[in-house]
Enzyme design. Structure first.
Site, PDB file in Angstrom:
ATOM      1  N   HIS A 161      39.700   0.536  16.627  1.00 11.37           N
ATOM      2  CA  HIS A 161      38.246   1.279  16.905  1.00 11.37           C
ATOM      3  C   HIS A 161      38.287   1.573  18.221  1.00 11.37           C
ATOM      4  CE1 HIS A 161      36.339  -0.691  13.220  1.00 11.37           C
ATOM      5  NE2 HIS A 161      37.077   0.001  12.766  1.00 11.37           N
ATOM      6  N   GLU A 215      36.136   1.000  20.521  1.00 11.58           N
ATOM      7  CA  GLU A 215      35.488  -0.165  21.407  1.00 11.58           C
ATOM      8  C   GLU A 215      36.974  -1.078  21.933  1.00 11.58           C
ATOM      9  OE1 GLU A 215      34.413   0.708  18.662  1.00 11.58           O
ATOM     10  OE2 GLU A 215      32.392  -0.189  18.268  1.00 11.58           O
ATOM     11  N   CYS A 252      31.144  -2.929  15.195  1.00 10.42           N
ATOM     12  CA  CYS A 252      31.275  -3.833  13.748  1.00 10.42           C
ATOM     13  C   CYS A 252      31.453  -5.230  14.219  1.00 10.42           C
ATOM     14  CB  CYS A 252      32.412  -3.147  12.926  1.00 10.42           C
ATOM     15  SG  CYS A 252      34.083  -3.625  13.794  1.00 10.42           S
ATOM     16  N   CYS A 309      34.456  -5.663  16.581  1.00  9.06           N
ATOM     17  CA  CYS A 309      34.314  -5.011  17.790  1.00  9.06           C
ATOM     18  C   CYS A 309      33.319  -5.960  18.709  1.00  9.06           C
ATOM     19  CB  CYS A 309      34.035  -3.567  17.909  1.00  9.06           C
ATOM     20  SG  CYS A 309      35.342  -2.526  17.308  1.00  9.06           S
TER      21      CYS A 309
END
Lengths: 147, 147
Positions: free
Chosen positions: A51, A53, A81, A84
């Site tokens: 992801h 992040e 999420c 993260c």
């Protein structure tokens, strides 16, 4: 602040162009210097943890030579999420600024709300909804095209 | 099953020897073949996301060329944290088998209990407490020495 979110939105748009869910992130230190920026690359790199992040945090930590970045802020186009959010906490980030709220998959204002759990040992300052409309529009266009 | 947990415990002991929090993980496919195994490397790699579970999942996914591993099981010596629980879900793992329960940092049976959240879109089968005593003893010895 708006400049970093604009950069994060550009990373999100670039992710969409690669066929990835359009989320972008920028990691900044307390002097306003950019340490890392990236977009989602889960499909490209065959990595479910890739992801935006996580990629920005990993790159920033590698650059610093430390797994903890207590003076750093993360700008991200979508509410992080659960994975993260926990990564942000583990990295000891000072602040997270996000764009669109994510009722379906968010882990800060939705779901397990990690920063509010007793198992969370560092909670950053959180600012949500920054440039929300632009971030949401990118996501909407992406998923509309996918259908 | 006990063999994979023994391997995970060996990875945890090796992590302790490197000065890392002693947690180990082994990723196995449905044929019982090991795709990846590793221990914590957050300090060594200056990566706050380098938990044993994340490293095993990332390596397994890279080997497969897919971010989704729906036929795979993860054996890990400690209850996964919120980050790792979410990574397990994102990787679509079939099952997670863990050793010691972690009331302070666990994300499956404690804290946000990610697999029970509406924001969790895939929940694996969970088996906890396997070889719990050995996993807990490793952690206890490690933190006793640190004090």
């Amino acid at each position: 602040m708006p400049d970093f979110m604009t950069l994060a939105l550009e990373e999100a748009a670039a992710a969409a162009a690669r066929g990835e869910v359009p989320v972008g992130a920028v990691l900044v230190n307390s002097k306003g210097e950019i340490l890392a920026q990236n977009g989602n690359r889960t499909e490209e790199w065959a990595d479910p943890t890739a992801h935006a992040e996580v990629l920005a945090i990993r790159a920033g930590a590698a650059r610093r030579g430390s797994p903890r970045l207590p003076d750093c802020d993360l700008y991200v186009t979508l509410e992080p999420c659960a994975m993260c959010a926990a990564a942000i906490s583990l990295a000891r980030l000072r602040r997270v600024v996000f764009g669109a709220y994510d009722p379906k998959g968010g882990g800060i204002e939705h779901g397990g709300r990690f920063f509010q759990q007793p198992t969370c040992h560092h909670a950053p300052e959180v600012i949500g909804g920054v440039e929300e409309t632009k971030a949401a529009a990118l996501l909407k266009a992406f998923f509309k095209e996918k259908r």
